[in-house]
Design an enzyme around this catalytic site. Structure first.
Site, PDB file in Angstrom:
ATOM      1  CD1 TRP A 154      -2.774  -1.102  -0.029  1.00  0.00           C
ATOM      2  CD2 TRP A 154      -2.794  -1.487   2.184  1.00  0.00           C
ATOM      3  NE1 TRP A 154      -3.860  -1.882   0.251  1.00  0.00           N
ATOM      4  CE2 TRP A 154      -3.907  -2.137   1.590  1.00  0.00           C
ATOM      5  CE3 TRP A 154      -2.609  -1.583   3.564  1.00  0.00           C
ATOM      6  CZ2 TRP A 154      -4.822  -2.869   2.345  1.00  0.00           C
ATOM      7  CZ3 TRP A 154      -3.513  -2.301   4.305  1.00  0.00           C
ATOM      8  CH2 TRP A 154      -4.601  -2.951   3.698  1.00  0.00           C
TER       9      TRP A 154
ATOM     10  CG  HIS B 144      -6.835   1.383   4.231  1.00  0.00           C
ATOM     11  ND1 HIS B 144      -6.532   0.258   4.937  1.00  0.00           N
ATOM     12  CD2 HIS B 144      -6.005   2.349   4.728  1.00  0.00           C
ATOM     13  CE1 HIS B 144      -5.564   0.505   5.802  1.00  0.00           C
ATOM     14  NE2 HIS B 144      -5.230   1.768   5.697  1.00  0.00           N
TER      15      HIS B 144
ATOM     16  NE  ARG C 197      -5.934   0.052  -1.602  1.00  0.00           N
ATOM     17  CZ  ARG C 197      -6.607  -0.973  -1.133  1.00  0.00           C
ATOM     18  NH1 ARG C 197      -6.617  -2.100  -1.801  1.00  0.00           N
ATOM     19  NH2 ARG C 197      -7.267  -0.860  -0.011  1.00  0.00           N
TER      20      ARG C 197
ATOM     21  CD  GLN D 163     -11.315   0.765   1.079  1.00  0.00           C
ATOM     22  OE1 GLN D 163     -10.989   1.358   2.098  1.00  0.00           O
ATOM     23  NE2 GLN D 163     -10.707  -0.336   0.662  1.00  0.00           N
TER      24      GLN D 163
ATOM     25  CB  VAL E 195      -8.982  -7.436  11.617  1.00  0.00           C
ATOM     26  CG1 VAL E 195      -9.792  -6.154  11.512  1.00  0.00           C
ATOM     27  CG2 VAL E 195      -8.479  -7.876  10.250  1.00  0.00           C
TER      28      VAL E 195
ATOM     29  CB  ALA F  30     -12.963  -2.824  11.559  1.00  0.00           C
TER      30      ALA F  30
HETATM   31  N1  PHE Z   1      -8.828  -1.588   4.808  1.00  0.00           N
HETATM   32  C1  PHE Z   1      -8.933  -2.876   4.203  1.00  0.00           C
HETATM   33  C2  PHE Z   1      -8.668  -2.757   2.709  1.00  0.00           C
HETATM   34  O1  PHE Z   1      -8.660  -1.671   2.187  1.00  0.00           O
HETATM   35  C3  PHE Z   1     -10.284  -3.499   4.399  1.00  0.00           C
HETATM   36  C4  PHE Z   1     -10.591  -3.788   5.805  1.00  0.00           C
HETATM   37  C5  PHE Z   1     -11.231  -2.879   6.582  1.00  0.00           C
HETATM   38  C6  PHE Z   1     -10.228  -5.008   6.353  1.00  0.00           C
HETATM   39  C7  PHE Z   1     -11.521  -3.149   7.904  1.00  0.00           C
HETATM   40  C8  PHE Z   1     -10.518  -5.321   7.641  1.00  0.00           C
HETATM   41  C9  PHE Z   1     -11.156  -4.381   8.417  1.00  0.00           C
HETATM   42  O2  PHE Z   1      -8.437  -3.727   2.033  1.00  0.00           O
END
Ligand code: PHE
Length: 379
Positions: free
Chosen positions: A181, A198, A224, A238, A281, A335
């Site tokens: 990223w 994100h 991205r 998103q 997570v 999340a």
């Molecule tokens: N931020 C992650 C992504 O862009 C998605 C995600 C959000 C995963 C919250 C877990 C919890 O791929």
């Protein structure tokens, strides 16, 4: 053109001393001025020319006015007749000027009306009315769905710090996941500035200024480094979800996403979780909904898998909770992040993500009718 200069010298070469006392000469001059003025008035073709004649003859410094001043030098016996005649001519000329004025004014107006004519029977040009972009219609709809489940919609910033985009999400500088990223990143005075990759940086930002319970969704643009193709864009939207409270479990996450799928794609939808990895997570999953178009049997839209990928999710990592000062033994949370373009594509069978930012009105206008009555987004 209208003659100018000393009226007496123009009329029969008579200067005032010679004319003195000769009423016939005076009246002759009057008559001559009258005849010439009438001729000029008849020739005048514009109101401007007419104004000029009027000024030169009847005006304060005009020829007739100058002639009238000589009345006093006539014999007393001749004065009444000369006076009467002067007044008559003055009135006659004034009336003629007014008459011509009216006539020319009317014809000038006619000419103007004719030249400025518009055809009021031509059909008008219909103004183009814009539509709410399908991505924003989806944001409004998602926002409404989550509001019913107690989630508040908040917005973050598109230009983020490396601190919130990575560090606060358990992605330290040396973490391999960062490479994936680490794009659109610049360093300014030693601090990293990044176009957010994100919407997850809002997790920490929200938690820092809130005590649990927390329930928010965060829609917005993300960026991205991607090679563009039918399913990849370097800018897309998103929707982040975050819930933190005592006793939150994976079952709550599944229940919320199940309800989302039902609201978006109908009552019979099923949710599937599969193991996935995101540093912020634990456990982490990717989640999918069974394809509403083929009911899971397999079709073009779900690429014959029966499932449509919606995004990533999981239980908030205890390091993320601790980083914002939460007691990770007391609080837990989930999340998720879903791709908004992807939701629109699944819902309407759009097969190329590039259509959303492609500015083709034929694509966008297909979403016109759906904008009416769509929900609101909290500011
Ligand atoms: N931020 C992650 C992504 O862009 C998605 C995600 C959000 C995963 C919250 C877990 C919890 O791929």
């Amino acid at each position: 053109m209208v003659p100018r200069g000393n009226p007496a010298s123009l009329i029969g070469g008579c200067v005032s001393s010679e004319c003195e006392g000769h009423v016939s000469t005076f009246i002759e001059q009057l008559e001559e001025l009258r005849a010439r003025t009438i001729a000029e008035l008849n020739l005048a073709s514009t109101t401007t020319e007419l104004d000029e004649i009027e000024r030169n003859v009847l005006g304060g410094k005009g020829q007739l006015t100058a002639l009238l001043r000589q009345l006093g030098s006539l014999d007393a016996s001749e004065r009444p007749e000369a006076g009467r005649e002067s007044n008559r001519i003055k009135q006659e000329l004034a009336a003629l000027v007014a008459e011509q004025q009216e006539r020319l004014h009317a014809s000038e107006l006619d000419a103007r009306i004719a030249s400025e004519q518009i055809d009021v029977t031509l059909p008008g040009r219909t103004p183009q009315i814009g539509v709410v972009h399908p991505v924003f219609q989806m944001i409004e709809e998602l926002s409404d769905i989550f509001a019913l489940m107690g989630f508040q919609t908040v917005f973050g910033r598109e230009v983020e710090s490396g601190y919130y985009n990575f560090d606060q999400l358990n992605i330290p500088s040396d973490h391999p996941a960062r490479d994936v990223w680490d794009t659109f990143l610049v360093e300014s005075d030693g601090a990293e500035i990044v176009l957010r990759t994100h919407t997850s940086p809002m997790q920490a930002r929200v938690m820092e200024r809130t005590t649990p319970p927390v329930r928010v969704v965060v829609p917005g643009r993300t960026y991205r480094y991607e090679a563009q193709d039918a399913s990849h864009e370097w800018m897309f939207h998103q929707l982040e979800g975050l819930a933190v409270d005592e006793h939150i479990t994976l079952a709550d996450l599944k229940g919320v996403l199940q309800e989302l799928a039902r609201q978006l794609f109908g009552p019979r939808r099923k949710i599937r979780f599969r193991c996935d990895f995101f540093p912020f997570v634990e456990p982490g999953v990717d989640f999918a909904v069974d394809c509403a178009i083929c009911d899971g049997a397999g079709c073009r839209v779900c690429k014959h898998s029966g499932w449509l990928e919606m995004g990533g999710a999981g239980m908030v990592h205890r390091k993320v909770l601790e980083a914002v000062g939460y007691d990770a033994d007391k609080y837990s949370g989930f999340a998720f992040g879903l791709g908004i373009e992807r939701m629109v594509m699944m819902r309407y069978g759009v097969d190329d993500v590039r259509a959303f930012a492609g500015n083709d009105l034929r694509f966008l206008q297909q979403f016109a009718a759906r904008a009416v009555g769509a929900g609101r987004v909290a500011a």
